[in-house]
Design a protein around this motif. Structure first.
Motif, short mmCIF file in Angstrom:
data_model
loop_
_atom_site.label_atom_id
_atom_site.label_comp_id
_atom_site.label_asym_id
_atom_site.label_seq_id
_atom_site.Cartn_x
_atom_site.Cartn_y
_atom_site.Cartn_z
N LEU A 234 0.67 -1.01 0.02
CA LEU A 234 0.02 0.01 -0.05
C LEU A 234 0.96 1.13 0.01
O LEU A 234 1.86 1.48 0.90
N VAL A 235 0.98 2.07 -1.08
CA VAL A 235 1.52 3.29 -1.33
C VAL A 235 0.88 4.34 -0.31
O VAL A 235 -0.18 4.95 -0.50
N SER A 236 1.54 4.65 0.61
CA SER A 236 0.97 5.45 1.84
C SER A 236 0.81 7.08 1.48
O SER A 236 0.19 7.90 2.01
N THR A 237 1.45 7.40 0.17
CA THR A 237 1.45 8.72 -0.30
C THR A 237 0.34 9.06 -1.25
O THR A 237 0.23 9.89 -1.76
N ASP A 238 -0.20 7.84 -1.37
CA ASP A 238 -1.49 7.70 -2.57
C ASP A 238 -2.68 8.07 -1.83
O ASP A 238 -3.15 6.82 -1.15
N PRO A 239 -3.08 9.20 -1.90
CA PRO A 239 -4.57 9.48 -1.04
C PRO A 239 -5.66 8.63 -1.35
O PRO A 239 -6.78 8.04 -0.47
N ASP A 240 -5.64 8.06 -2.86
CA ASP A 240 -7.06 7.18 -3.11
C ASP A 240 -6.77 5.77 -2.54
O ASP A 240 -7.90 5.25 -1.82
N ALA A 241 -5.46 5.45 -2.48
CA ALA A 241 -5.39 4.12 -2.13
C ALA A 241 -5.54 3.87 -0.59
O ALA A 241 -6.18 3.02 -0.14
N MET A 242 -5.16 5.06 0.02
CA MET A 242 -5.27 5.24 1.51
C MET A 242 -6.81 5.14 1.99
O MET A 242 -7.07 4.73 2.87
N ALA A 243 -7.48 5.94 1.12
CA ALA A 243 -9.02 5.99 1.37
C ALA A 243 -9.54 4.79 1.17
O ALA A 243 -10.34 4.33 2.01
#
Length: 359
Positions: A234-243
């Motif tokens: 999980l790429v923590s700087t990707d807002p969509d992926a984190m959401a």
């Protein structure tokens, strides 16, 4: 290891590498180990892992170092002598020593096998006063060590001696919270950071049957994460992926060793989920209580485990063939290894072959 008569007791001459002062490079150092007590085990050190704590201690980053200091608390060795009351070990046994070598043995925590939480404070493998003599303990960057038998661990058959040393710190530091929070088949575990601690968290959580996600600022480590046993990155700087990952973890192991912001990770926890800090010893960026209160989530800390749990870890790793990823170095390469650790230039742990240490 030669005996010398000092103050009417037999002590043991040995040698290793020590930091003599703040900022000093580690250099050869001759010193004496304590006389063998009735419940002591003396061992020749075969391998010693290199932990980030060793670097911090050598440089007094935490403000409590005493010099000279011989670091090293991930020790694999061979028994060479035992005291008259020792019943658990004999000469030539392969044994291990981790981050502590003594505790009070009578408080409530010690009695239930949580010596790392001893009410009187455990005696660290290096940098702590001995409970009897008050001399400072010295660690595993040396040829020999003497430890009371209750803090000596058995190395199971089949566990690779050359790679097992980091289990004594990086391994138990990540295994203990996995066991404390009941990780098993069906558990959803996140791991922040893929260094020395993080790669062990991935291997151990996967070995326990969990679905494992590595969290990293970039996708660069995806192949490594999957090869170590993770199910995804999980790429923590990707807002969509984190959401999209909100409420999807029961436990998150945070291995980041520096001050950082945990706020982005809190919404990833499910109701009653826990984020456990095992890397940073010190301040964090200011956390928000909103995700804690709205999801009944928790932030916790966890040190190493007790002796019984550390033995459980070694036995588990032998059964599951779980070992750290190691780069073997000579003793005289330790200063270069420290410099490389500061640059995060290691995959994923250094281990010193102590056969390379000569007087």
């Amino acid at each position: 290891m030669s005996a010398t008569n000092t103050m009417a007791t037999f002590r043991y001459k040995t040698f290793g590498y020590a930091a003599q002062s703040v900022g000093a490079r580690l250099t050869p150092f001759s010193f004496e180990r304590r006389a063998l007590r009735p419940n002591d085990v003396a061992m020749e050190i075969l391998y010693c892992g290199v932990c980030h704590s060793d670097l911090h201690w050598a440089r007094n980053d935490w403000g409590w170092s005493a010099y000279p200091v011989v670091p090293g608390h991930e020790i694999i060795g061979r028994v060479i002598e035992v005291g008259s009351e020792v019943t658990r070990f004999k000469a030539d046994d392969h044994v291990a020593v981790g981050c502590m070598v003594d505790s009070c043995q009578h408080c409530d925590q010690c009695r239930k096998g949580e010596e790392q939480l001893c009410r009187e404070g455990n005696t660290l493998t290096y940098g702590s006063p001995d409970r009897i003599t008050q001399e400072m303990t010295q660690g595993g960057y040396s040829k020999h060590v003497v430890v009371r038998q209750e803090f000596v661990l058995r190395v199971p058959e089949g566990l690779d001696l050359a790679r097992a040393a980091p289990l004594l710190c990086a391994g138990i530091t990540t295994y203990s919270p996995l066991r404390t929070w009941g990780v098993g088949p069906g558990s959803r575990v996140g791991v922040i950071g893929l260094g020395g601690l993080g790669h062990m968290a991935v291997k151990l959580a996967s070995g326990l049957g969990a679905h494992v996600t590595v969290m990293s600022r970039t996708p660069d480590k995806e192949a490594d994460a999957l090869a170590l046993g993770a199910d995804r990155l999980l790429v923590s700087t990707d807002p969509d992926a984190m959401a999209q990952a909100a409420n999807s973890f029961d436990l998150i192991i945070d291995t980041v060793p520096t001050k950082h912001d945990i706020n982005p990770y809190m919404p990833l926890l499910d109701v009653d989920g826990t984020l456990v800090i095992v890397g940073q010893l010190g301040n964090l960026s200011e956390p928000s209580t909103v995700p804690l209160m709205l999801g009944r989530r928790r932030v916790a800390g966890s040190p190493i485990g007790g002796i019984a749990q550390t033995q459980e870890l070694l036995d588990f790793c032998a059964r599951q063939n779980i070992l750290p990823e190691c780069e073997t170095i000579r003793m005289d390469q330790i200063n270069e290894a420290f410099e490389r650790m500061e640059r995060a230039d290691v995959r994923y742990r250094f281990v010193i072959d102590m056969a390379s240490l000569t007087a």
